[in-house]
Design a protein around this motif. Structure first.
Motif, PDB file in Angstrom:
ATOM      1  N   LEU A 260       0.832  -1.191   0.000  1.00 34.70           N
ATOM      2  CA  LEU A 260       0.000   0.000   0.000  1.00 34.70           C
ATOM      3  C   LEU A 260       0.873   1.250   0.000  1.00 34.70           C
ATOM      4  O   LEU A 260       1.853   1.323   0.753  1.00 34.70           O
ATOM      5  CB  LEU A 260      -0.926   0.032   1.216  1.00 34.70           C
ATOM      6  CG  LEU A 260      -2.288  -0.660   1.044  1.00 34.70           C
ATOM      7  CD1 LEU A 260      -2.108  -2.158   0.855  1.00 34.70           C
ATOM      8  CD2 LEU A 260      -3.196  -0.388   2.227  1.00 34.70           C
ATOM      9  N   ASP A 261       0.516   2.218  -0.821  1.00 37.27           N
ATOM     10  CA  ASP A 261       1.281   3.467  -0.900  1.00 37.27           C
ATOM     11  C   ASP A 261       0.923   4.379   0.276  1.00 37.27           C
ATOM     12  O   ASP A 261      -0.250   4.510   0.649  1.00 37.27           O
ATOM     13  CB  ASP A 261       0.970   4.195  -2.218  1.00 37.27           C
ATOM     14  CG  ASP A 261       1.385   3.392  -3.439  1.00 37.27           C
ATOM     15  OD1 ASP A 261       2.404   2.673  -3.347  1.00 37.27           O
ATOM     16  OD2 ASP A 261       0.701   3.478  -4.478  1.00 37.27           O
ATOM     17  N   HIS A 262       1.941   5.024   0.824  1.00 37.12           N
ATOM     18  CA  HIS A 262       1.769   6.036   1.888  1.00 37.12           C
ATOM     19  C   HIS A 262       1.001   5.500   3.093  1.00 37.12           C
ATOM     20  O   HIS A 262       0.285   6.248   3.771  1.00 37.12           O
ATOM     21  CB  HIS A 262       1.041   7.273   1.342  1.00 37.12           C
ATOM     22  CG  HIS A 262       1.737   7.936   0.193  1.00 37.12           C
ATOM     23  ND1 HIS A 262       2.999   8.470   0.294  1.00 37.12           N
ATOM     24  CD2 HIS A 262       1.327   8.136  -1.093  1.00 37.12           C
ATOM     25  CE1 HIS A 262       3.353   8.978  -0.886  1.00 37.12           C
ATOM     26  NE2 HIS A 262       2.373   8.789  -1.738  1.00 37.12           N
ATOM     27  N   PHE A 263       1.148   4.212   3.398  1.00 36.78           N
ATOM     28  CA  PHE A 263       0.357   3.658   4.505  1.00 36.78           C
ATOM     29  C   PHE A 263       0.814   4.204   5.857  1.00 36.78           C
ATOM     30  O   PHE A 263      -0.007   4.385   6.762  1.00 36.78           O
ATOM     31  CB  PHE A 263       0.437   2.133   4.509  1.00 36.78           C
ATOM     32  CG  PHE A 263      -0.397   1.501   5.579  1.00 36.78           C
ATOM     33  CD1 PHE A 263      -1.782   1.508   5.484  1.00 36.78           C
ATOM     34  CD2 PHE A 263       0.182   0.941   6.702  1.00 36.78           C
ATOM     35  CE1 PHE A 263      -2.571   0.950   6.481  1.00 36.78           C
ATOM     36  CE2 PHE A 263      -0.586   0.376   7.701  1.00 36.78           C
ATOM     37  CZ  PHE A 263      -1.969   0.386   7.585  1.00 36.78           C
ATOM     38  N   LYS A 264       2.088   4.483   5.997  1.00 40.61           N
ATOM     39  CA  LYS A 264       2.577   5.050   7.263  1.00 40.61           C
ATOM     40  C   LYS A 264       1.874   6.368   7.566  1.00 40.61           C
ATOM     41  O   LYS A 264       1.553   6.673   8.721  1.00 40.61           O
ATOM     42  CB  LYS A 264       4.091   5.251   7.202  1.00 40.61           C
ATOM     43  CG  LYS A 264       4.689   5.793   8.505  1.00 40.61           C
ATOM     44  CD  LYS A 264       6.193   5.943   8.392  1.00 40.61           C
ATOM     45  CE  LYS A 264       6.797   6.408   9.718  1.00 40.61           C
ATOM     46  NZ  LYS A 264       6.258   7.715  10.147  1.00 40.61           N
ATOM     47  N   GLN A 265       1.625   7.139   6.528  1.00 41.60           N
ATOM     48  CA  GLN A 265       0.944   8.420   6.741  1.00 41.60           C
ATOM     49  C   GLN A 265      -0.500   8.229   7.202  1.00 41.60           C
ATOM     50  O   GLN A 265      -1.032   9.038   7.957  1.00 41.60           O
ATOM     51  CB  GLN A 265       0.984   9.240   5.455  1.00 41.60           C
ATOM     52  CG  GLN A 265       2.392   9.655   5.050  1.00 41.60           C
ATOM     53  CD  GLN A 265       2.443  10.151   3.635  1.00 41.60           C
ATOM     54  OE1 GLN A 265       1.429  10.582   3.086  1.00 41.60           O
ATOM     55  NE2 GLN A 265       3.617  10.081   3.013  1.00 41.60           N
TER      56      GLN A 265
END
Length: 511
Positions: A260-265
């Motif tokens: 998943l892209d940008h999941f940390k955000q």
């Protein structure tokens, strides 16, 4: 996902064996058997409805409520139905290893476990037992303690020391009846202890119960608790099966790794509870987008792996592109008073699984393609045949001070970033709402609309609610810093700042 219906079907054998035993006692005139039959029927009545088998509930209720003269026919109808369900659902037979040196006892045990229901291997010595275990996967072991070449307890210790049989149920069958022998066997890892001569029906029921229990434990150990997808351990097992099937039928097999892209955000902005819901939402759509013959597992964190049966990497690419479009059409939406909408994109790498490629090789190849997808702008699904062109990362800069803006633009362009600049907050917001940026830099004080108002509107917009945002503020304005972080900024910088510090923070947020 773990199938509750299959769990019920896996456990049917124990109920069938118990009902058969009670039926035999009932036909022999036992009054206790009637109570036993009705008690088992009552249990099935409840679990049938719970696990989605209303026909079992209906027939079990008939047995529970049947008058004495109709009990036999009601029981027969229930048993016929249970056997039919079990037969239609059953795949490979359970495999039993009998370690017994007496030919007479071997014959008795083999008669208890017919070929129609089980695959049985017989060893007359400890050495033969260990040889069989090197060639076959065994589900349960029946072990005599007195063997020509070893004490059965020593063999039991070896079973529990071997990774192959450490969790395999072991039932001891022995003429030794002393409490000391029994307690020692249990201490060494035995699951059950039967004194010879054994009751055939009780042993058959015990074996079925242990097999059901072992299957349940194995299923639970293979399932990721959050997404209910198979986990990494399950994937490693299934990879071997899928690869063998691919080679046997000479059909292609591909492995896809998705991240998943940008999941940390998402976690940083909305918290881990929402992050977990996003993972569950994504996993459901991933499973629905692929075929039943494919295998999907959670690899860890926000990474997932799919085994694509009878599919080339390019064929898998088409299936995942459909998933990407579906997620764009239906972004994640939380429930409750503070509902949020979060767009989901993912990057993926797909590789062919060849005859010489191990699971580690396949994962490494797919991960390499995934990495290229991340660094070519994310939201990419790549194969070895993809035309990979790494695009520059795009940054929106909203800064009205000409000197500060020139300083930022010069350093970012020099570092390879694609920059869009506005000196007016309202114009910057309008651009962000109609274009896609990898990161946004907002000054707090701007004409048209200040940075806080731009920030607030961006976090309401599904296109921008997870885009990294850095706020710029003047030295000593700590209230601005607190307000910006509260409203959804990912970072802040105090003016004046160095180019090195700015680039390091941008790199961290885009990593």
């Amino acid at each position: 996902m773990y199938d509750l219906k299959q769990h019920f079907l896996d456990r049917l054998g124990t109920h069938i064996d118990a009902l058969h035993s009670a039926q035999k006692a009932f036909l022999s005139g036992s009054d206790d058997a009637v109570e036993s039959i009705r008690r088992i029927a009552h249990s099935l009545k409840g679990s049938g409805g719970t696990y989605g088998f209303p026909s079992v509930t209906e027939l079990a209720q008939s047995v529970e409520e049947a008058p004495a003269e109709e009990l036999e026919s009601a029981l027969r109808a229930l048993l016929d139905h249970l056997i039919s369900l079990r037969t239609s659902s059953r795949g490979d037979k359970s495999v039993i290893l009998i370690v017994e040196d007496s030919p007479e006892d071997q014959a008795i045990l083999q008669a208890i476990f017919p070929e129609s229901d089980y695959r049985v291997y017989v060893a007359g010595t400890a050495a033969e037992a260990q040889e069989i275990l090197t060639r076959h996967s065994i589900h349960i072991i029946l072990l005599d303690l007195i063997l020509p070449d070893s004490d059965g307890r020593n063999l039991l210790v070896k079973f529990r020391e071997s990774p192959q049989t450490v969790h395999t149920p072991v039932i001891i069958l022995s003429a030794k009846d002393s409490p000391q022998t029994k307690t020692e066997c249990f201490a060494l890892g035995a699951n059950e202890y039967f004194v010879k001569p054994v009751d055939a029906e009780v042993l058959a029921t015990a074996v079925r119960a242990k097999l059901d229990q072992a299957q349940k434990i194995k299923s639970e150990l293979r399932i990721d608790a959050l997404t209910e997808l198979p986990n990494r351990a399950a994937l490693q097992e299934e990879f071997l099966r899928y690869k063998a099937q691919s080679q046997r039928h000479e059909t292609p097999l591909s492995l896809a790794m998705l991240d998943l892209d940008h999941f940390k955000q998402v976690n940083d902005t909305y918290g881990h509870l929402i992050g977990d819901q996003v993972l569950q939402y994504f996993s459901r759509h991933l499973v629905r987008s692929l075929r039943k013959s494919d295998f999907v597992a959670r690899w860890g964190g926000e990474e997932f792996v799919a085994l694509l049966h009878n599919s080339t990497p390019e064929g898998g690419q088409g299936a995942l592109e459909k998933l990407a479009r579906r997620l764009k059409e239906k972004p994640f939406q939380s429930t409750g008073d503070a509902a949020v909408t979060i767009p989901i994109t993912f990057s993926a790498g797909i590789t062919e699984v060849t005859a010489t490629k191990s699971i580690n090789d396949a994962i490494s190849d797919a991960d390499e393609l995934l990495y290229l997808g991340k660094h070519s702008g994310r939201d990419q699904i790549l194969t070895r045949k993809s035309d990979i062109k790494e695009r520059p990362r795009s940054i929106l800069v909203a800064e009205d001070d000409e000197l500060t803006a020139d300083f930022i633009l010069h350093r970012l362009k020099k570092s390879g970033y694609e920059i869009t600049h506005y000196a007016n907050g309202a114009e910057a917001l309008k651009s962000a709402q109609s274009n896609t940026f990898d990161l946004i830099i907002l000054d707090v004080k701007m004409p048209g609309m200040d940075g806080f108002e731009v920030l607030r509107n961006l976090r309401k917009d599904s296109r921008n609610n997870s885009v990294p945002i850095i706020m710029l503020t003047s030295m000593g304005r700590e209230n601005d810093i607190v307000k910006g972080l509260d409203w959804g900024a990912n970072d802040y910088m105090l003016k004046p700042f160095s180019a090195t510090e700015l680039l390091a923070r941008i790199h961290r947020l885009l990593k």
